[in-house]
Design an enzyme around this catalytic site. Structure first.
Site, PDB file in Angstrom:
ATOM      1  N   LEU A 154       0.400  25.729 -34.658  1.00 31.81           N
ATOM      2  CA  LEU A 154       0.365  25.996 -33.226  1.00 31.81           C
ATOM      3  C   LEU A 154      -0.252  24.798 -32.518  1.00 31.81           C
ATOM      4  O   LEU A 154      -1.357  24.374 -32.856  1.00 31.81           O
ATOM      5  CB  LEU A 154      -0.456  27.256 -32.928  1.00 31.81           C
ATOM      6  N   ILE A 155       0.467  24.251 -31.542  1.00 37.36           N
ATOM      7  CA  ILE A 155       0.016  23.064 -30.806  1.00 37.36           C
ATOM      8  C   ILE A 155      -0.085  23.411 -29.333  1.00 37.36           C
ATOM      9  O   ILE A 155       0.910  23.773 -28.696  1.00 37.36           O
ATOM     10  CB  ILE A 155       0.994  21.883 -30.985  1.00 37.36           C
ATOM     11  N   GLY A 170       4.103  14.217 -23.764  1.00 38.42           N
ATOM     12  CA  GLY A 170       3.085  13.303 -24.278  1.00 38.42           C
ATOM     13  C   GLY A 170       2.778  13.454 -25.755  1.00 38.42           C
ATOM     14  O   GLY A 170       3.663  13.655 -26.593  1.00 38.42           O
ATOM     15  N   ILE A 171       1.494  13.355 -26.071  1.00 36.01           N
ATOM     16  CA  ILE A 171       1.048  13.380 -27.460  1.00 36.01           C
ATOM     17  C   ILE A 171       1.398  14.705 -28.126  1.00 36.01           C
ATOM     18  O   ILE A 171       1.854  14.736 -29.275  1.00 36.01           O
ATOM     19  CB  ILE A 171      -0.472  13.110 -27.526  1.00 36.01           C
ATOM     20  N   SER A 177     -11.028  12.113 -27.477  1.00 33.23           N
ATOM     21  CA  SER A 177     -10.673  10.824 -26.880  1.00 33.23           C
ATOM     22  C   SER A 177     -11.719   9.796 -27.260  1.00 33.23           C
ATOM     23  O   SER A 177     -12.907  10.132 -27.388  1.00 33.23           O
ATOM     24  CB  SER A 177     -10.598  10.931 -25.354  1.00 33.23           C
ATOM     25  N   TYR A 235     -14.346  12.990 -17.483  1.00 35.10           N
ATOM     26  CA  TYR A 235     -13.461  12.998 -18.656  1.00 35.10           C
ATOM     27  C   TYR A 235     -14.237  12.625 -19.914  1.00 35.10           C
ATOM     28  O   TYR A 235     -14.122  13.300 -20.955  1.00 35.10           O
ATOM     29  CB  TYR A 235     -12.312  12.016 -18.434  1.00 35.10           C
TER      30      TYR A 235
END
Length: 266
Positions: A6-7, A13-14, A129, A142
């Site tokens: 499951l994503i 995008g990624i 990130s 962020y």
């Protein structure tokens, strides 16, 4: 039996790159999107899920389990960008960013852990990130939300080891995606006290446009899925992005700060 994956945030995008790569490798892939009805080119099923809604999360996970009987891997990829002078970012936008980038993944993990415990196995991969390893100018929110997710993962992976569940972080650097189009950014204003903000936006957009192919992230996720005991952290992206973490460890704080300010033309 094919692993069920499951994503979250897999419509572009990624997330989309990861889903397509794993689909072609023969895995049973389910992606999620807040508005799956607006996506017409997905090679794997897209289910409705908003990580800001606990009800949406539990409904989606229950649907996957009802169809496939299990979930072996969760890739917590859904996230949003945000840039601007911290002073000028509305608090509502700061809260929304944390709801999506931090509290959302936490709620997904809380919802899937009972199922993985019952299976006596599972893997959760949190997409963070490289920006989460340092405070970046005009990207304070962020950096903070992604950095917090890194530490949550570090702690939780120790808590769930007795249940044969693995959790890891994958921190991407700059990748060529459409994140710039979807992120929140404080509008440029002649009245703003932060006159160098415009130059920083240009630098950030140039980095994204010149970023790596998202396929590199997909290949890393594939390797992690096939690793018996994944590492705590993985960093993926351009060499300089990954090297910036090393420099932060070895350089004096003020020297590192000057390096960042020069890079962002401050």
């Amino acid at each position: 039996m094919s692993k069920v994956i499951l994503i979250t945030g897999a419509s572009s995008g990624i997330g989309k790159a990861i889903g397509e790569f794993l689909h072609h490798k023969g895995y049973t892939v389910y992606g999620t999107s807040r508005n799956p009805e607006k996506v017409f080119n997905s090679v794997f099923p897209l289910l409705a899920l908003d990580v800001r809604s606990t009800e949406s999360i539990t409904t989606c996970i229950a649907k996957v389990i009802s169809i496939s009987g299990r979930i072996d891997v969760v890739v917590n990829n859904a996230g949003v960008g945000i840039i601007g002078p911290l002073e000028e970012i509305p608090t509502s936008e700061i809260r929304n960013n944390f709801e999506t980038n931090l509290f959302g993944p936490i709620e997904v993990m809380k919802a899937i852990l009972p199922q993985m415990r019952s299976q006596k196995s599972g893997l959760i991969i949190n997409i963070t990130s490289i920006a989460g390893y340092m405070g970046l100018p005009y990207r304070a929110v962020y950096s903070a939300s992604k950095g917090a997710l890194e530490y949550v993962t570090e702690a939780l992976r120790m808590e769930v080891k007795p249940f044969n569940i693995e959790i890891t972080n994958v921190a991407p650097g700059e990748f060529a995606t459409n994140i710039a189009a979807s992120r929140y950014h404080v509008p440029l204003s002649p009245a703003s006290a932060y006159s160098n903000y415009a130059k920083t936006i240009e630098t950030i957009n140039e980095q994204v446009d010149g970023g790596d192919d998202p396929k590199a992230m997909a290949e890393t996720i594939y390797k992690i899925i096939n690793t018996e005991k994944p590492n705590v952290h993985y960093k993926v992206g351009p060499f300089l992005s990954k090297f910036s973490i090393v420099l932060k460890r070895i350089l004096p704080d003020k020297r590192y700060e000057k390096m960042l300010m020069k890079h962002y033309k401050l």
